[in-house]
Design an enzyme around this catalytic site. Structure first.
Site, PDB file in Angstrom:
ATOM      1  N   HIS A  41      -0.356   6.095   9.126  1.00  0.00           N
ATOM      2  CA  HIS A  41       0.428   4.867   9.376  1.00  0.00           C
ATOM      3  C   HIS A  41       1.901   5.086   9.000  1.00  0.00           C
ATOM      4  O   HIS A  41       2.801   4.801   9.776  1.00  0.00           O
ATOM      5  CB  HIS A  41      -0.195   3.730   8.548  1.00  0.00           C
ATOM      6  CG  HIS A  41       0.532   2.426   8.574  1.00  0.00           C
ATOM      7  ND1 HIS A  41      -0.013   1.279   9.086  1.00  0.00           N
ATOM      8  CD2 HIS A  41       1.772   2.061   8.118  1.00  0.00           C
ATOM      9  CE1 HIS A  41       0.847   0.277   8.968  1.00  0.00           C
ATOM     10  NE2 HIS A  41       1.939   0.733   8.369  1.00  0.00           N
ATOM     11  N   GLU A  42       2.133   5.611   7.786  1.00  0.00           N
ATOM     12  CA  GLU A  42       3.517   5.810   7.339  1.00  0.00           C
ATOM     13  C   GLU A  42       4.217   6.865   8.184  1.00  0.00           C
ATOM     14  O   GLU A  42       5.427   6.792   8.410  1.00  0.00           O
ATOM     15  CB  GLU A  42       3.560   6.186   5.851  1.00  0.00           C
ATOM     16  CG  GLU A  42       2.864   5.194   4.910  1.00  0.00           C
ATOM     17  CD  GLU A  42       3.277   3.739   5.125  1.00  0.00           C
ATOM     18  OE1 GLU A  42       4.435   3.475   5.461  1.00  0.00           O
ATOM     19  OE2 GLU A  42       2.400   2.850   4.975  1.00  0.00           O
ATOM     20  N   GLY A  86       0.847  -1.186   0.000  1.00  0.00           N
ATOM     21  CA  GLY A  86       0.000   0.000   0.000  1.00  0.00           C
ATOM     22  C   GLY A  86       0.883   1.238   0.000  1.00  0.00           C
ATOM     23  O   GLY A  86       0.693   2.160  -0.774  1.00  0.00           O
ATOM     24  N   HIS A 123       5.510   5.392  11.325  1.00  0.00           N
ATOM     25  CA  HIS A 123       6.748   4.653  11.076  1.00  0.00           C
ATOM     26  C   HIS A 123       7.988   5.532  11.142  1.00  0.00           C
ATOM     27  O   HIS A 123       9.093   5.026  11.325  1.00  0.00           O
ATOM     28  CB  HIS A 123       6.721   4.053   9.667  1.00  0.00           C
ATOM     29  CG  HIS A 123       6.090   2.706   9.566  1.00  0.00           C
ATOM     30  ND1 HIS A 123       6.437   1.665  10.384  1.00  0.00           N
ATOM     31  CD2 HIS A 123       5.154   2.211   8.714  1.00  0.00           C
ATOM     32  CE1 HIS A 123       5.736   0.583  10.031  1.00  0.00           C
ATOM     33  NE2 HIS A 123       4.944   0.898   9.032  1.00  0.00           N
TER      34      HIS A 123
HETATM   35 ZN   LIG Z   1       3.683  -0.252   7.841  1.00  0.00          ZN
END
Ligand SMILES: [Zn+2]
Length: 829
Positions: free
Chosen positions: A289-290, A255, A293
């Site tokens: 989400h990224e 994704g 990270h």
């Molecule tokens: Zn991830």
């Protein structure tokens, strides 16, 4: 690239300490290769021998500490390094191959305008496809990149641009990052820029999607800024990688990928056709989400892939949470409950299940396969429960201490647990053992014993599978709902902690007036298979549409779908519930997910005789949803997609293609046209001429992909043969085109025609694994699996293949898991 084992990585880390890489790429050639000159500086134990990953197409020169190294030192994707000094300089000049499978330096030509785009994806062990490197997460280094490329291109990397002179780009050295996080894009990208809180922002997309990005950039930038602000509130260390660039790349396997400073997302996130609210919400969740990270994964990285969950579970949890807290997409936990969690629960019950945090992941192949519902969704569920247990302040204090101690370095499960224990004053070792170190899932079943209109006793019964007899503590909500005057209201929500025991009597309910519906796991805090008591189950068809809380409805739908998967309830009952309860559903993501999941279950669980009637009921439900939706709404569009996928009414579909009798507000744009045509090709109501005619008017990447899928779906022996040959044998086909060809191949409507391909799957997939690699190979094996050919014969063939000792571990896992799914489907039919 060769698999790297855990033991090899540990040995190498004890010998080598990497300082920096300077990579100088020449991308001006027009062939299938590029030139890479690299200087790697590292320290080593004097006299030691080791290797680095390196897979050149041709070598010009290699020197180590000024001495030439024979080209024969490179074999099997590795460069042997011997006689190392304390301080070393490795210099290589080589020709490297572009890839078409999304790994290494992927080269893509946009069919719409002929432009070439490149993106680098070194994850998980593909560093050697671009530069010689010590490709393991705990050998971090600073990367400095120089690029020569056509002067009209745009080039971006993790590092900031220092200078540009015509076709020459120089980038600043990065902070210390893992090799798998080194990123680069190059090509005539369309660029949008902005700035927030001192952080430069950029978005990149191929030129043919420029208009779409321009329309959607304000929303993407807004979400990016909102998430940055929220992370800055939660974390004491500010975003650590300078600029925040997001590139939407073609044919990306994941994704998205969290490259520090240059995140790469698949360009399907900027669709050319109508985008639904669900898709916008998903994109917002991925952006968050990224971003999570950048701290969990990039700033502090797992030492080895055992602790992959330290990256993915945290990013999944924080992605859903931060999107809900900081953006307009406040319903991400409903999506998580119905969609993501089901993914985790399914993965956790398959033969390949593994602990969230396995104590030992043997090699990079195994690590790649662990990017599954367990590492993402189960891990995030478990974290959500941990945060509820520790309290948010203690959780964030522990996390911040963890970042502070390990910034720009590596850490393990033990490191994180000790930080969280210290911050919360609670010993987490027992919790970690039960939730992180042991696989599989518990079932939580409510038992309500009545005495007339009052409860004699209400208990929650916890069970575990025979092979995994672990019971666990759970924090769980129990909702009591009353039905009166056409409305359902929640009388009480009991939030309680239950012990790791088989039966827990819920306190305070004996003598209470019985509720019309008791919802186990109300609020979706717990991770488990949820089963309602008999009275509540019987009340679901009537009461489900009257529940006002979308999360409560999602928990019930997920439970019903799961019971069908397990064969506890017939698929016919599900289909009836879909027809009676779904048309009233207001939450788009629930409509979308229930239609999709039901369709999949009908394909595998209904017999040839019962399937058409079941599909017809699904189509009727979707039709009612279309009719009752606001014209032009996301709900209308997802319902229309569901209708198109299920209907047998080809005359109606043909009419929609000509613009006749289209529901008011529904825009039959390019992708919806293809979806209609795809259904017509599956049903044999449109042929190759129609596909080519549609493609003639849509010579785009999306058009090519749809055409490949439609051709593979034709109920025609020659079309099937051509599609199959492409899937198993055509290495020139890109990762995305292979996946879509495989995805269109198996159709439950065409079982007779497809019968010979069942044995061919098991005979020919081992060969496919030899011509494709990594994630592309795994995805192809998965998409090509004969899931709709549910029969004892298919299972026999699977067993024969699984008995072969030389089977590739990825193919073994695909077959093992899909065969187990088929076992369930067969048992229930
Ligand atoms: Zn991830």
């Amino acid at each position: 690239m060769p698999t790297l084992t855990r033991a090899e990585a540990a040995t190498r880390a004890s010998l080598v300490d990497v300082e920096s890489y300077h990579v100088d790429l020449d991308l001006t050639g027009t062939g299938d290769t590029f030139r890479a000159r690299t200087v790697a500086r590292f320290r080593a134990r004097p006299g030691a021998s080791t290797f680095c990953e390196f897979e050149p197409a041709a070598i010009t020169s290699i020197t180590l500490n000024g001495q030439p190294v024979p080209h024969t030192a490179v074999t099997g994707g590795r460069l042997a390094l011997t006689g190392l000094a304390e301080v070393n300089e490795l210099v290589t000049d080589a020709t490297m191959a572009y890839s078409n499978n999304g790994e290494g330096l992927h080269r893509y030509t946009d069919p719409a305008d002929g432009s070439v785009y490149l993106y680098q994806h070194l994850f998980i062990n593909n560093g050697g496809r671009v530069l010689p490197c010590f490709d393991q997460p705990d050998l971090k280094a600073s990367f400095r990149v120089s690029v020569t490329a056509p002067a009209d291109w745009t080039v971006a990397t993790n590092g900031q641009l220092v200078s540009r002179d015509g076709g020459r780009w120089e980038f600043a050295a990065t902070e210390r990052i893992s090799t798998y996080l080194a990123s680069l894009i190059a090509g005539p990208w369309h660029v949008r820029t902005d700035e927030h809180d001192g952080i430069p922002l950029a978005l990149y997309i191929r030129a043919t999607l420029a208009e779409q990005l321009d329309a959607q950039a304000p929303e993407i930038f807004e979400i990016t800024k909102q998430c940055l602000d929220r992370f800055h509130e939660m974390f004491e260390i500010r975003y650590p990688f300078g600029h925040y660039q997001q590139a939407f790349a073609p044919e990306f396997n994941f994704g998205a990928m969290e490259y520090p400073g240059l995140i790469v997302l698949r360009d399907e996130f900027v669709p050319r056709s109508t985008i639904t609210e669900t898709e916008r919400e998903h994109r917002a969740g991925v952006i968050a989400h990224e971003m999570a990270h950048q701290w969990f994964g990039d700033l502090v990285t797992m030492a080895w892939w055992d602790d992959l969950w330290l990256n993915e579970s945290f990013a999944e949890y924080l992605g859903s949470r931060v999107a809900a807290e900081a953006t307009r997409f406040t319903g991400t936990w409903t999506t998580f409950a119905i969609h993501r969690k089901a993914w985790g629960l399914r993965a956790d019950q398959r033969p390949s299940t593994h602990p969230v945090a396995p104590s030992e992941v043997a090699d990079t192949d195994e690590a790649l396969m662990n990017f599954d519902g367990i590492s993402y969704a189960k891990g995030a569920s478990v974290l959500k429960q941990l945060v509820a247990w520790l309290g948010d302040d203690a959780f964030l204090a522990g996390v911040n201490a963890h970042f502070k101690t390990h910034a720009y370095g590596n850490a393990t499960l033990a490191d994180l647990l000790s930080a969280l224990s210290k911050a919360s004053g609670r010993d987490l070792s027992g919790w970690a053992e039960l939730w992180l170190r042991r696989a599989q899932v518990n079932t939580l079943q409510l038992e309500a014993r009545r005495d007339g209109d009052v409860y004699a006793e209400v208990a929650l019964v916890q069970t575990a599978p025979e092979d995994f007899p672990t019971l666990r503590p759970h924090r769980i909500g129990i909702g009591l709902y009353d039905h009166a005057g056409g409305a359902v209201t929640r009388r009480e929500l009991i939030e309680t902690e239950i012990e790791a025991t088989g039966r827990t009597v819920l306190p305070g309910l004996a003598g209470a007036r019985a509720a019309d519906l008791v919802l186990v796991n109300d609020g979706d805090l717990a991770y488990g298979k949820i089963r309602l008591d008999d009275d509540s189950s019987a009340a679901v068809p009537l009461l489900l549409p009257l529940l006002t809380d979308s999360l409560a409805r999602a928990v019930i739908w997920a439970s019903v779908l799961d019971a069908v998967v397990d064969g506890e309830r017939p698929v016919a009952e599900l289909v009836t519930l879909v027809l009676t309860a779904l048309p009233a559903e207001t939450e788009t993501v629930i409509v979308e997910d229930v239609l999709r999941a039901t369709r999949g279950l009908v394909d595998r669980y209904a017999t040839a005789e019962t399937r058409p009637a079941a599909l017809d009921l699904v189509a009727q439900a979707a039709d009612r949803l279309v009719a009752s939706s606001e014209p032009g709404s996301s709900r209308q569009l997802v319902a229309a997609r569901g209708l198109i996928g299920a209907t047998l009414d080809t005359a109606r579909l043909r009419a929609w293609l000509t613009g006749a009798a289209v529901p008011p507000g529904l825009v039959v744009d390019a992708d919806l046209r293809w979806l209609i045509l795809y259904r017509l090709t599956v049903l044999g109501a449109a042929g190759v001429d129609a596909i080519e005619a549609e493609l003639a008017g849509d010579r785009t990447a999306s058009g090519e992909q749809w055409a490949a899928r439609c051709r593979a779906s034709l109920p025609d022996p020659a079309a099937k043969e051509a599609a199959w040959a492409a899937v198993v044998g055509d290495a020139s086909l890109s990762n995305r085109l292979v996946e879509l060809t495989a995805g269109g191949f198996w159709q439950p409507e065409q079982r007779e025609l497809l019968e010979p391909y069942v044995s061919r799957y098991f005979a020919e997939m081992p060969g496919m694994m030899r011509i494709r690699s990594g994630m592309s190979a795994e995805k192809t094996a998965l998409a090509a699996y004969p899931t709709v050919m549910v029969s004892a014969r298919t299972r026999e063939l699977a067993a024969e293949l699984l008995a072969r000792p030389d089977l590739h571990p990825m193919l073994r896992r695909v077959v093992l898991d899909n065969d187990d799914d088929m076992r369930r489907a067969l048992a229930s039919s």
